[in-house]
Design a protein around this motif. Structure first.
Motif, PDB file in Angstrom:
ATOM      1  N   SER A 246      50.993  75.696  72.403  1.00 13.79           N
ATOM      2  CA  SER A 246      51.489  75.170  71.116  1.00 13.79           C
ATOM      3  C   SER A 246      52.282  76.238  70.371  1.00 13.79           C
ATOM      4  N   HIS A 247      51.906  77.502  70.578  1.00 15.09           N
ATOM      5  CA  HIS A 247      52.657  78.578  69.928  1.00 15.09           C
ATOM      6  C   HIS A 247      54.104  78.612  70.430  1.00 15.09           C
ATOM      7  N   GLU A 248      54.260  78.516  71.746  1.00 21.34           N
ATOM      8  CA  GLU A 248      55.606  78.541  72.325  1.00 21.34           C
ATOM      9  C   GLU A 248      56.387  77.276  71.926  1.00 21.34           C
ATOM     10  N   HIS A 249      55.699  76.145  71.937  1.00 21.16           N
ATOM     11  CA  HIS A 249      56.319  74.889  71.510  1.00 21.16           C
ATOM     12  C   HIS A 249      56.856  75.037  70.080  1.00 21.16           C
ATOM     13  N   ASN A 250      56.021  75.577  69.204  1.00 26.66           N
ATOM     14  CA  ASN A 250      56.424  75.726  67.804  1.00 26.66           C
ATOM     15  C   ASN A 250      57.583  76.699  67.638  1.00 26.66           C
ATOM     16  N   ARG A 251      57.573  77.769  68.439  1.00 25.32           N
ATOM     17  CA  ARG A 251      58.650  78.751  68.350  1.00 25.32           C
ATOM     18  C   ARG A 251      59.993  78.095  68.716  1.00 25.32           C
ATOM     19  N   ARG A 252      59.979  77.294  69.782  1.00 19.93           N
ATOM     20  CA  ARG A 252      61.215  76.607  70.193  1.00 19.93           C
ATOM     21  C   ARG A 252      61.690  75.646  69.113  1.00 19.93           C
ATOM     22  N   LEU A 253      60.724  74.930  68.569  1.00 17.80           N
ATOM     23  CA  LEU A 253      61.071  73.904  67.586  1.00 17.80           C
ATOM     24  C   LEU A 253      61.633  74.541  66.311  1.00 17.80           C
ATOM     25  N   LYS A 254      61.005  75.634  65.917  1.00 14.76           N
ATOM     26  CA  LYS A 254      61.465  76.364  64.730  1.00 14.76           C
ATOM     27  C   LYS A 254      62.897  76.852  64.935  1.00 14.76           C
ATOM     28  N   ASN A 255      63.186  77.397  66.117  1.00 14.54           N
ATOM     29  CA  ASN A 255      64.539  77.853  66.422  1.00 14.54           C
ATOM     30  C   ASN A 255      65.523  76.692  66.430  1.00 14.54           C
ATOM     31  N   ALA A 256      65.088  75.562  66.972  1.00 20.68           N
ATOM     32  CA  ALA A 256      65.975  74.396  67.016  1.00 20.68           C
ATOM     33  C   ALA A 256      66.303  73.935  65.595  1.00 20.68           C
ATOM     34  N   VAL A 257      65.313  73.964  64.712  1.00 23.40           N
ATOM     35  CA  VAL A 257      65.536  73.546  63.323  1.00 23.40           C
ATOM     36  C   VAL A 257      66.492  74.520  62.634  1.00 23.40           C
ATOM     37  N   SER A 258      66.325  75.819  62.870  1.00 23.87           N
ATOM     38  CA  SER A 258      67.238  76.807  62.283  1.00 23.87           C
ATOM     39  C   SER A 258      68.664  76.575  62.753  1.00 23.87           C
ATOM     40  N   ALA A 259      68.807  76.277  64.046  1.00 21.38           N
ATOM     41  CA  ALA A 259      70.150  76.047  64.591  1.00 21.38           C
ATOM     42  C   ALA A 259      70.786  74.811  63.947  1.00 21.38           C
ATOM     43  N   ILE A 260      69.982  73.777  63.746  1.00 21.46           N
ATOM     44  CA  ILE A 260      70.499  72.558  63.109  1.00 21.46           C
ATOM     45  C   ILE A 260      70.904  72.861  61.666  1.00 21.46           C
ATOM     46  N   ALA A 261      70.087  73.632  60.965  1.00 22.69           N
ATOM     47  CA  ALA A 261      70.388  73.967  59.562  1.00 22.69           C
ATOM     48  C   ALA A 261      71.700  74.743  59.459  1.00 22.69           C
ATOM     49  N   ARG A 262      71.946  75.639  60.421  1.00 26.53           N
ATOM     50  CA  ARG A 262      73.191  76.416  60.405  1.00 26.53           C
ATOM     51  C   ARG A 262      74.399  75.528  60.702  1.00 26.53           C
ATOM     52  N   LYS A 263      74.204  74.596  61.640  1.00 26.17           N
ATOM     53  CA  LYS A 263      75.310  73.750  62.081  1.00 26.17           C
ATOM     54  C   LYS A 263      75.625  72.656  61.070  1.00 26.17           C
ATOM     55  N   HIS A 264      74.595  72.087  60.451  1.00 28.32           N
ATOM     56  CA  HIS A 264      74.792  70.967  59.521  1.00 28.32           C
ATOM     57  C   HIS A 264      74.406  71.424  58.117  1.00 28.32           C
ATOM     58  N   THR A 265      75.350  72.058  57.427  1.00 24.88           N
ATOM     59  CA  THR A 265      74.997  72.626  56.121  1.00 24.88           C
ATOM     60  C   THR A 265      74.763  71.539  55.075  1.00 24.88           C
TER      61      THR A 265
END
Ligand SMILES: *[C@@H]1O[C@H](CO)[C@@H](O)[C@H](O)[C@H]1NC(C)=O
Ligand SMILES: *[C@@H]1O[C@H](CO)[C@@H](O)[C@H](O)[C@H]1NC(C)=O
Ligand SMILES: *[C@@H]1O[C@H](CO)[C@@H](O)[C@H](O)[C@H]1NC(C)=O
Length: 365
Positions: A246-265
């Motif tokens: 779950s730790h690794e799952h959360n790390r990936r998901l957190k990164n994916a959310v950051s990438a979306i936030a950067r791309k879709h301001t």
């Protein structure tokens, strides 16, 4: 010509209800903050407010007492003694409870697509990678297709999407089927990819406000702690190898959310690190009023997992003080724990990313 006619048809189909809606529109709410309407949710039994009982009645425990006993006073199809995190969020937003997709929709179109037992991966991929079969045939992409079908004409710029936990079942079912940890690890990539794709999909439909929930530490889930007894535990008494997943799952998901936030301001998106909040509560249990951190208040559902067929008098007694328990039934959490988690999400910036929570200033919890 054909495509023109199709466009015209869609235009007529979509514009009519929206005109009627405009006429019927209620006066502005006295709530001082932005109204989020409609609200949609996705996920599994952690977020299901009554879909599983309607779609798969034979499977359901949540339709029997003592489910719902603490808050609703009756079973509602929620896997808890009371409210879920989604319920605490939407009532904190002054929007009431979100009805399940398989029941009548709310007047503003709000609906919850989460189904108990749902997996992130579709049946075929889960079976190919892990050789396990989910109890329900409803996986994330199917929930997204229900959403796309129901919102083809909806205005989504004021909508809020609550992307509840999903993927726990993929991992836990694989652990419970006694597959080696390496097989469970192999699921993380495709699960994370499926969730990212689903997020991109709803954003492409015009959604601007999204909450993405990480997973609990699955190694602290009683049914798994019990099944993997003898495995190495951490200082909280949870199974280390399962928590790594779950730790690794959360790390990936957190990164994916950051990438979306950067791309879709223009999109407000916030990730809730549910594992970090969960550990914070375990480590400060007294402060939160919890004295039972692992064992469940109600044990009925565990008999099913142990292969015993259901017997209404078997373990039908819940504890008398669920407010002191983190775990409700060995898989799902109590009303008290869900409240504590949602409160941390809305009030404590340490558990959200990538930036501050756009919902905090508009909620009362
Ligand atoms: C899948 O699991 C079943 C039992 O659950 C077993 O009989 C079968 O051999 C497994 N298949 C593979 C390819 O491992
Ligand atoms: C599921 O399986 C199909 C066919 O093998 C593959 O194309 C697809 O990428 C898989 N999905 C995920 C999320 O891995
Ligand atoms: C159900 O379980 C109770 C308690 O173990 C037992 O006394 C009873 O005979 C069981 N009933 C059936 C129908 O199996």
């Amino acid at each position: 010509m054909e495509s023109f006619r199709k466009t015209l048809f869609l235009f007529v189909l979509c514009s009519l209800p929206s005109k009627i809606n405009a006429i019927l529109q209620s006066p502005p709410s006295p709530f001082p903050c932005q109204r989020f309407s409609p609200i949609y949710a996705f996920g599994d039994s952690i977020t299901d407010t009554g879909n599983q009982v309607r779609a798969f009645p034979a499977l359901t425990m949540a339709w029997r007492p003592p489910y719902g006993q603490t808050y609703f006073g009756r079973p509602t199809g929620r896997y808890s003694d009371g409210r879920l995190m989604l319920d605490f969020l939407t009532t904190a937003l002054n929007e009431g409870l979100i009805p399940p997709h398989f029941a009548h929709p709310a007047p503003d179109g709000s609906e919850n697509f989460a189904v108990g037992g749902a997996t992130a991966l579709d049946t075929q991929n889960l079976s190919t990678i892990a050789n396990v079969t989910a109890p329900t045939s409803i996986y994330l992409d199917l929930q997204i297709s229900y959403f796309n079908g129901d919102t083809s004409c909806a205005k989504l710029s004021d909508a809020l999407v609550y992307f509840g936990m999903i993927g726990v079942n993929d991992y836990v079912l694989t652990f419970l089927a006694q597959r080696p940890a390496s097989v469970v690890e192999r699921l993380i990539n495709p699960v994370a990819r499926t969730i990212s794709t689903a997020l991109s999909n709803i954003i492409s439909h015009g959604v601007k406000h999204i909450v993405v929930q990480g997973q609990f530490p699955i190694g602290c889930v009683y049914v798994l702690t019990n099944a993997l007894r003898g495995s190495k535990t951490d200082r909280n008494g949870c199974i280390e190898s399962a928590n790594l997943i779950s730790h690794e799952h959360n790390r990936r998901l957190k990164n994916a959310v950051s990438a979306i936030a950067r791309k879709h301001t223009d999109v407000n998106i916030v990730f809730f690190d549910t594992s970090a909040a969960y550990f914070h509560i375990l480590e400060n249990a007294q402060l939160f009023g919890f004295s039972k951190l692992h064992e469940p208040c109600y044990t009925g559902i565990l008999h099913l997992f142990a292969g015993v067929s259901f017997n209404a008098s078997l373990g039908a007694e819940a504890c008398s003080n669920p407010q002191n328990y983190v775990s409700w039934d060995g898989i799902h959490l109590t009303d008290g724990m869900y409240h504590a988690l949602m409160k941390l999400f809305l009030t404590d910036p340490r558990f959200v990313s990538p930036s501050s929570n756009f919902l905090s200033s508009c909620t009362h919890i």
